[in-house]
Design a protein around this motif. Structure first.
Motif, PDB file in Angstrom:
ATOM      1  N   ASN A   1       1.018  -1.229  -0.039  1.00 20.93           N
ATOM      2  CA  ASN A   1      -0.039   0.059   0.157  1.00 20.93           C
ATOM      3  C   ASN A   1       0.935   1.273  -0.064  1.00 20.93           C
ATOM      4  N   TRP A   2       1.955   1.209   0.692  1.00 18.04           N
ATOM      5  CA  TRP A   2       3.001   2.441   0.743  1.00 18.04           C
ATOM      6  C   TRP A   2       3.470   2.304  -0.636  1.00 18.04           C
ATOM      7  N   LEU A   3       3.731   1.703  -1.533  1.00 16.72           N
ATOM      8  CA  LEU A   3       4.149   1.359  -2.788  1.00 16.72           C
ATOM      9  C   LEU A   3       3.167   2.245  -3.735  1.00 16.72           C
ATOM     10  N   ALA A   4       1.869   1.749  -3.479  1.00 21.17           N
ATOM     11  CA  ALA A   4       0.726   2.483  -4.197  1.00 21.17           C
ATOM     12  C   ALA A   4       0.414   3.762  -4.109  1.00 21.17           C
ATOM     13  N   LEU A   5       0.444   4.117  -2.808  1.00 25.84           N
ATOM     14  CA  LEU A   5       0.017   5.523  -2.527  1.00 25.84           C
ATOM     15  C   LEU A   5       0.411   6.637  -3.264  1.00 25.84           C
ATOM     16  N   PRO A   6       1.651   6.797  -3.645  1.00 26.63           N
ATOM     17  CA  PRO A   6       2.283   7.825  -4.526  1.00 26.63           C
ATOM     18  C   PRO A   6       1.666   7.637  -6.077  1.00 26.63           C
ATOM     19  N   ILE A   7       1.365   6.482  -6.530  1.00 29.27           N
ATOM     20  CA  ILE A   7       0.911   6.110  -7.913  1.00 29.27           C
ATOM     21  C   ILE A   7      -0.632   6.890  -7.706  1.00 29.27           C
ATOM     22  N   VAL A   8      -1.333   6.426  -6.719  1.00 30.28           N
ATOM     23  CA  VAL A   8      -2.693   6.757  -6.802  1.00 30.28           C
ATOM     24  C   VAL A   8      -2.746   8.386  -6.687  1.00 30.28           C
ATOM     25  N   ALA A   9      -1.854   8.804  -5.795  1.00 33.76           N
ATOM     26  CA  ALA A   9      -1.877  10.303  -5.683  1.00 33.76           C
ATOM     27  C   ALA A   9      -1.552  11.074  -7.175  1.00 33.76           C
ATOM     28  N   MET A  10      -0.820  10.438  -7.872  1.00 36.20           N
ATOM     29  CA  MET A  10      -0.485  10.828  -9.159  1.00 36.20           C
ATOM     30  C   MET A  10      -1.914  10.790  -9.905  1.00 36.20           C
ATOM     31  N   GLY A  11      -2.463   9.854  -9.900  1.00 46.72           N
ATOM     32  CA  GLY A  11      -3.994   9.620 -10.401  1.00 46.72           C
ATOM     33  C   GLY A  11      -4.995  10.580 -10.018  1.00 46.72           C
ATOM     34  N   VAL A  12      -4.916  10.789  -8.759  1.00 46.37           N
ATOM     35  CA  VAL A  12      -5.711  11.894  -8.293  1.00 46.37           C
ATOM     36  C   VAL A  12      -5.572  13.386  -8.753  1.00 46.37           C
ATOM     37  N   VAL A  13      -4.240  13.599  -9.227  1.00 42.50           N
ATOM     38  CA  VAL A  13      -3.894  14.774  -9.583  1.00 42.50           C
ATOM     39  C   VAL A  13      -4.229  14.764 -10.860  1.00 42.50           C
ATOM     40  N   LEU A  14      -3.996  13.923 -11.939  1.00 42.65           N
ATOM     41  CA  LEU A  14      -4.351  13.771 -13.221  1.00 42.65           C
ATOM     42  C   LEU A  14      -5.975  13.862 -13.397  1.00 42.65           C
ATOM     43  N   GLY A  15      -6.564  13.100 -12.628  1.00 45.52           N
ATOM     44  CA  GLY A  15      -7.735  13.421 -12.604  1.00 45.52           C
ATOM     45  C   GLY A  15      -8.529  14.708 -12.428  1.00 45.52           C
ATOM     46  N   ALA A  16      -7.784  15.441 -11.338  1.00 42.21           N
ATOM     47  CA  ALA A  16      -8.191  16.747 -10.965  1.00 42.21           C
ATOM     48  C   ALA A  16      -8.112  17.617 -12.309  1.00 42.21           C
ATOM     49  N   LEU A  17      -7.053  17.573 -13.169  1.00 43.36           N
ATOM     50  CA  LEU A  17      -6.780  18.160 -14.004  1.00 43.36           C
ATOM     51  C   LEU A  17      -7.797  17.873 -15.286  1.00 43.36           C
ATOM     52  N   SER A  18      -8.453  16.712 -15.357  1.00 45.06           N
ATOM     53  CA  SER A  18      -9.155  16.332 -16.295  1.00 45.06           C
ATOM     54  C   SER A  18     -10.613  17.149 -16.011  1.00 45.06           C
ATOM     55  N   SER A  19     -11.123  17.397 -17.426  1.00 42.86           N
ATOM     56  CA  SER A  19     -12.750  17.813 -17.300  1.00 42.86           C
ATOM     57  C   SER A  19     -13.702  16.920 -16.563  1.00 42.86           C
ATOM     58  N   LYS A  20     -13.362  15.579 -16.727  1.00 42.79           N
ATOM     59  CA  LYS A  20     -14.264  14.623 -16.147  1.00 42.79           C
ATOM     60  C   LYS A  20     -13.696  14.117 -14.872  1.00 42.79           C
ATOM     61  N   ASN A  21     -14.868  13.723 -14.136  1.00 39.98           N
ATOM     62  CA  ASN A  21     -14.517  13.267 -12.775  1.00 39.98           C
ATOM     63  C   ASN A  21     -14.272  11.777 -12.561  1.00 39.98           C
ATOM     64  N   THR A  22     -14.428  11.088 -13.347  1.00 40.33           N
ATOM     65  CA  THR A  22     -14.376   9.503 -13.569  1.00 40.33           C
ATOM     66  C   THR A  22     -13.114   8.802 -12.928  1.00 40.33           C
ATOM     67  N   GLY A  23     -12.118   9.371 -13.366  1.00 42.24           N
ATOM     68  CA  GLY A  23     -10.814   9.080 -13.258  1.00 42.24           C
ATOM     69  C   GLY A  23     -10.358   9.358 -11.640  1.00 42.24           C
ATOM     70  N   ARG A  24     -10.741  10.601 -11.479  1.00 39.10           N
ATOM     71  CA  ARG A  24     -10.488  11.334  -9.888  1.00 39.10           C
ATOM     72  C   ARG A  24     -11.181  10.396  -9.098  1.00 39.10           C
ATOM     73  N   ASN A  25     -12.280  10.268  -9.211  1.00 38.12           N
ATOM     74  CA  ASN A  25     -13.190   9.607  -8.116  1.00 38.12           C
ATOM     75  C   ASN A  25     -12.644   8.013  -7.966  1.00 38.12           C
ATOM     76  N   PHE A  26     -12.363   7.427  -9.077  1.00 29.58           N
ATOM     77  CA  PHE A  26     -11.965   6.248  -9.079  1.00 29.58           C
ATOM     78  C   PHE A  26     -10.612   6.205  -8.217  1.00 29.58           C
ATOM     79  N   CYS A  27      -9.498   6.811  -8.466  1.00 31.11           N
ATOM     80  CA  CYS A  27      -8.484   7.028  -7.668  1.00 31.11           C
ATOM     81  C   CYS A  27      -8.744   7.378  -6.175  1.00 31.11           C
ATOM     82  N   LEU A  28      -9.626   8.112  -5.906  1.00 33.16           N
ATOM     83  CA  LEU A  28      -9.849   8.462  -4.739  1.00 33.16           C
ATOM     84  C   LEU A  28     -10.626   7.158  -3.786  1.00 33.16           C
TER      85      LEU A  28
END
Length: 73
Positions: free
Chosen positions: A29-56
């Motif tokens: 999980n410690w290995l996955a946390l930075p990857i998930v955080a990057m996914g949340v940031v990418l999802g926040a920059l997107s115009s849609k919420n699907t990827g951000r919500n999935f990563c959250l």
């Protein structure tokens, strides 16, 4: 495009998180946390919420699992 990258990042981290739910493999999980955080940031920059919500959701699963295991297990 950023939404697709966020979903892809979430799927990669999900592949790490699923085996990390087994006792004594919580370090994944410690290995996955930075990857998930990057996914949340990418999802926040997107115009849609699907990827951000999935990563959250994946981030929430990681955080709950780490809190139950005391941060290590």
């Amino acid at each position: 495009m950023l939404n697709a990258l966020s979903i892809l990042t979430g799927l990669v981290s999900l592949l790490i998180v699923i085996p990390s739910q087994i006792p004594l493999l919580g370090w994944g999980n410690w290995l996955a946390l930075p990857i998930v955080a990057m996914g949340v940031v990418l999802g926040a920059l997107s115009s849609k919420n699907t990827g951000r919500n999935f990563c959250l959701v994946i981030l929430l699963v990681c955080a709950v699992r780490l809190s139950l295991g005391g941060g290590i297990f």
